[in-house]
Design a protein around this motif. Structure first.
Motif, mmCIF file in Angstrom:
data_model
loop_
_atom_site.group_PDB
_atom_site.id
_atom_site.type_symbol
_atom_site.label_atom_id
_atom_site.label_comp_id
_atom_site.label_asym_id
_atom_site.label_seq_id
_atom_site.Cartn_x
_atom_site.Cartn_y
_atom_site.Cartn_z
ATOM 1 N N LEU A 53 0.828 -1.207 0.000
ATOM 2 C CA LEU A 53 0.000 0.000 0.000
ATOM 3 C C LEU A 53 0.864 1.260 0.000
ATOM 4 C CD1 LEU A 53 -2.808 -1.130 2.453
ATOM 5 C CD2 LEU A 53 -3.018 -0.810 -0.028
ATOM 6 N N ASP A 54 1.950 1.222 0.744
ATOM 7 C CA ASP A 54 2.868 2.359 0.780
ATOM 8 C C ASP A 54 3.504 2.574 -0.600
ATOM 9 O OD1 ASP A 54 4.333 4.456 2.234
ATOM 10 O OD2 ASP A 54 6.084 3.176 1.873
ATOM 11 N N ASP A 55 3.931 1.494 -1.243
ATOM 12 C CA ASP A 55 4.534 1.585 -2.576
ATOM 13 C C ASP A 55 3.572 2.207 -3.586
ATOM 14 O OD1 ASP A 55 6.822 0.374 -1.606
ATOM 15 O OD2 ASP A 55 6.433 -1.568 -2.562
ATOM 16 N N ASP A 56 2.281 1.955 -3.407
ATOM 17 C CA ASP A 56 1.274 2.443 -4.345
ATOM 18 C C ASP A 56 0.636 3.761 -3.921
ATOM 19 O OD1 ASP A 56 1.726 0.308 -6.044
ATOM 20 O OD2 ASP A 56 0.213 -0.942 -5.070
ATOM 21 N N ALA A 99 -5.358 -2.601 -5.242
ATOM 22 C CA ALA A 99 -5.857 -3.926 -4.868
ATOM 23 C C ALA A 99 -5.231 -5.009 -5.743
ATOM 24 C CB ALA A 99 -7.382 -3.956 -4.981
ATOM 25 N N GLU A 100 -5.188 -4.782 -7.053
ATOM 26 C CA GLU A 100 -4.593 -5.767 -7.962
ATOM 27 C C GLU A 100 -3.116 -5.989 -7.662
ATOM 28 O OE1 GLU A 100 -5.305 -4.741 -12.069
ATOM 29 O OE2 GLU A 100 -7.454 -4.519 -11.702
ATOM 30 N N LYS A 101 -2.380 -4.919 -7.462
ATOM 31 C CA LYS A 101 -0.949 -5.034 -7.176
ATOM 32 C C LYS A 101 -0.704 -5.728 -5.849
ATOM 33 C CE LYS A 101 0.641 -1.181 -9.978
ATOM 34 N NZ LYS A 101 1.265 0.147 -9.956
ATOM 35 N N LEU A 102 -1.524 -5.427 -4.852
ATOM 36 C CA LEU A 102 -1.379 -6.086 -3.558
ATOM 37 C C LEU A 102 -1.570 -7.594 -3.716
ATOM 38 C CD1 LEU A 102 -2.783 -4.867 -0.207
ATOM 39 C CD2 LEU A 102 -2.993 -7.231 -0.858
ATOM 40 N N VAL A 137 -0.511 4.283 9.887
ATOM 41 C CA VAL A 137 0.737 3.687 9.438
ATOM 42 C C VAL A 137 1.404 4.607 8.446
ATOM 43 C CG1 VAL A 137 1.772 1.700 8.304
ATOM 44 C CG2 VAL A 137 -0.237 1.402 9.750
ATOM 45 N N GLY A 138 2.685 4.896 8.640
ATOM 46 C CA GLY A 138 3.465 5.657 7.683
ATOM 47 C C GLY A 138 2.966 7.082 7.522
ATOM 48 N N SER A 139 3.489 7.741 6.510
ATOM 49 C CA SER A 139 3.113 9.119 6.251
ATOM 50 C C SER A 139 2.639 9.321 4.830
ATOM 51 C CB SER A 139 4.298 10.056 6.535
ATOM 52 O OG SER A 139 5.392 9.675 5.722
ATOM 53 N N ALA A 140 2.136 8.233 4.218
ATOM 54 C CA ALA A 140 1.667 8.300 2.827
ATOM 55 C C ALA A 140 0.592 9.307 2.751
ATOM 56 C CB ALA A 140 1.149 6.945 2.357
#
Length: 126
Positions: free
Chosen positions: A23-26, A61-64, A123-126
């Protein structure tokens, strides 16, 4: 929902880490992790994230699901890909909800699963 043996080869903590990384990558926004251990027998964690558009929601969703399959060989099930307003992904001990902003604001899942006064773990700072 998938059983632990079907979607639990990574274990819930490893699956959670993989999902959060994906999710962070996307560039998912407002990613929240809700610890369900002791609150539900369905899953150990719930992850809620927002995408800016139906296209981004579907793509995340697809990438995950692709990343989980590549890493563990597990095929995850998803619902809501047709409209991509709200996609629910069953990752065994981790349930993932990816929303468009308006839909997430309407349902407010975090509030349903957290005791009053407790805040979700952002989670994170996205």
């Amino acid at each position: 929902m998938a059983s632990t043996t079907e979607a639990g080869a990574l274990g819930s903590d490893a699956m959670l880490a993989l999902i959060l990384s994906s999710l962070d990558d996307d560039k998912a926004e407002d990613v929240v992790q809700v610890d369900l251990r002791g609150k539900s027998s369905v899953a150990d964690y719930m992850v809620i994230a927002t995408g800016r558009s139906t296209r981004q929601v579907a793509s995340m969703a697809e990438k995950l699901m692709d990343r989980v399959k590549a890493r563990s060989g597990e095929s995850l099930r998803a619902e809501g890909m047709e409209t991509a307003d709200w996609v629910l992904i069953d990752a065994g001990d981790v349930i993932v909800h990816v929303f468009r902003p308006e839909v997430r604001d309407f349902y407010q899942l975090e509030k349903m699963w957290l005791p009053q006064g407790e805040s979700a773990r952002v989670v994170g700072s996205a």
